[in-house]
Design an enzyme around this catalytic site. Structure first.
Site, PDB file in Angstrom:
ATOM      1  N   THR A 180       0.842  -1.201   0.000  1.00  0.00           N
ATOM      2  CA  THR A 180       0.000   0.000   0.000  1.00  0.00           C
ATOM      3  C   THR A 180       0.873   1.246   0.000  1.00  0.00           C
ATOM      4  O   THR A 180       1.934   1.268   0.623  1.00  0.00           O
ATOM      5  CB  THR A 180      -0.962   0.025   1.198  1.00  0.00           C
ATOM      6  OG1 THR A 180      -1.849  -1.061   1.093  1.00  0.00           O
ATOM      7  CG2 THR A 180      -1.767   1.290   1.270  1.00  0.00           C
ATOM      8  N   VAL A 213     -12.630  -5.562  -0.595  1.00  0.00           N
ATOM      9  CA  VAL A 213     -12.194  -4.164  -0.570  1.00  0.00           C
ATOM     10  C   VAL A 213     -11.620  -3.882   0.813  1.00  0.00           C
ATOM     11  O   VAL A 213     -12.214  -4.258   1.825  1.00  0.00           O
ATOM     12  CB  VAL A 213     -13.376  -3.215  -0.865  1.00  0.00           C
ATOM     13  CG1 VAL A 213     -12.943  -1.763  -0.722  1.00  0.00           C
ATOM     14  CG2 VAL A 213     -13.917  -3.469  -2.277  1.00  0.00           C
ATOM     15  N   ASP A 230      -9.351  -1.072   3.509  1.00  0.00           N
ATOM     16  CA  ASP A 230      -9.633   0.219   4.153  1.00  0.00           C
ATOM     17  C   ASP A 230      -9.235   1.416   3.299  1.00  0.00           C
ATOM     18  O   ASP A 230      -9.785   2.511   3.465  1.00  0.00           O
ATOM     19  CB  ASP A 230      -8.879   0.307   5.482  1.00  0.00           C
ATOM     20  CG  ASP A 230      -7.372   0.155   5.283  1.00  0.00           C
ATOM     21  OD1 ASP A 230      -6.956  -0.767   4.550  1.00  0.00           O
ATOM     22  OD2 ASP A 230      -6.607   0.976   5.827  1.00  0.00           O
TER      23      ASP A 230
HETATM   24  N1  ASP Z   1      -4.519  -1.686   4.027  1.00  0.00           N
HETATM   25  C1  ASP Z   1      -4.421  -2.434   2.808  1.00  0.00           C
HETATM   26  C2  ASP Z   1      -5.643  -3.268   2.631  1.00  0.00           C
HETATM   27  O1  ASP Z   1      -6.095  -3.868   3.570  1.00  0.00           O
HETATM   28  C3  ASP Z   1      -3.237  -3.323   2.737  1.00  0.00           C
HETATM   29  C4  ASP Z   1      -1.940  -2.768   3.213  1.00  0.00           C
HETATM   30  O2  ASP Z   1      -1.853  -1.645   3.671  1.00  0.00           O
HETATM   31  O3  ASP Z   1      -0.938  -3.487   3.115  1.00  0.00           O
HETATM   32  O4  ASP Z   1      -6.130  -3.356   1.534  1.00  0.00           O
END
Ligand code: ASP
Length: 303
Positions: free
Chosen positions: A171, A200, A202
């Protein structure tokens, strides 16, 4: 004071296994995004342009889990989520589960600026992209050999099944305050390796992974998205600052090390307050991150 922070995901590669050459690649990617966003602020641009620029650069970089190089679903496809928020009038735009948009953050911004909606998903989002003359790319554009390997190893090890969620790994995001004092946040992701199609996280959920409100703060999160959604993480941080008078540090600390830890979720986030003060914190082993401000701070860090 104008300032910007970027992240390239929490739950970074374990320190012991990060080869120097790979570390250099990550650092160079973060630096390019940080400096690209900062250059926008330096020439008097808006925080909105700065975060969009930084996130687009990270989407294009194959090492980060967003755009090219995104994590893959259990079917081996990339499904991308992104959101952007403008702290001025708390306008926001987001897209989820898009498969053919090269830079999802640009589509999220277009949703904010050109549609009556905040969040568009899947085929509808891509129809909007076509109407807005975005060039669509084949899904294979996003897939890298490294992500395929990661998917295969998750699938061999049974991690990432419905009951045993995979560790967070990627991310990208940015938060900024410009010289006028306006705040903005942007986040983009491929989500989690081996996720179910249609899942989906966050990142595109306003208030969970992305949030900005002038006079208070701007936040971009990374980590185990399901927990960040349940904790309404990014909004929680800003609400704690606004309504309880917590410092940004204390609000972030409470969220990551108290609320999310109690729920059993980990990750990290970057945040900036209305003075341009930056907080970057995480409960994982590391978080790819960088910060730069007009007072001369410039740092890139992983652990
Ligand atoms: N927060 C992201 C999600 O859950 C994944 C991540 O930050 O690695 O889609």
């Amino acid at each position: 004071m104008y300032a910007i922070a970027v992240h390239g995901g929490a739950g970074a590669v374990p320190r012991a296994t990060l080869a120097p050459e790979r570390e250099r690649t990550y650092r160079a990617g973060l630096e390019a995004a940080l400096d690209g966003g900062y250059a926008v602020l330096e020439r008097g641009g808006t925080s909105l342009d700065a975060v969009a620029t930084a996130v687009r650069l990270l989407e294009d970089h194959p090492s980060f889990n967003a755009g090219h190089g995104a994590a893959l679903t259990r079917d081996g496809a990339a499904e991308l989520d992104a959101a952007i928020m403008d702290g001025r009038q708390m306008r926001a735009g987001a897209v989820a589960s898009v498969r053919h948009v090269k830079n999802p953050i640009e589509l999220a911004r277009r949703v904010m600026e050109k549609s009556r909606h905040v969040l568009l998903v899947g085929a509808g989002a891509e129809e909007f992209a076509l109407e807005e003359h975005f060039t669509l790319v084949p899904n294979s554009y996003f897939r890298t050999a490294e992500r395929l390997e990661q998917l295969e190893s998750e699938q061999r090890g049974e991690r990432g099944s419905d009951l045993v969620p995979p560790a967070p790994q990627g991310t990208v995001g940015a938060v900024a305050r410009d010289a006028r004092g306006d705040l903005a946040a942007a986040t983009s992701t491929g989500g989690m390796t081996n996720k179910r199609p249609g899942r989906v996280g966050d990142s595109p959920i306003i208030g969970a992974g992305t949030y900005a409100k002038n006079g208070v703060c701007a936040v971009s999160a990374t980590g185990h998205g399901e927990y960040f959604i349940r904790a309404v993480a990014a909004h929680h941080v800003c609400a704690a600052v606004e309504y309880r008078g917590l410092t940004l540090e204390a609000a972030v600390h409470e969220l990551l090390h108290d609320i999310l830890r109690t729920l059993g979720g980990d990750g990290g986030l970057i945040a900036i307050d209305h003075h341009g003060r930056i907080v970057m914190d995480f409960s994982t082993e590391g978080m790819f991150r960088g910060a730069r401000d007009a007072a001369g701070r410039r740092e890139i860090a992983i652990y």
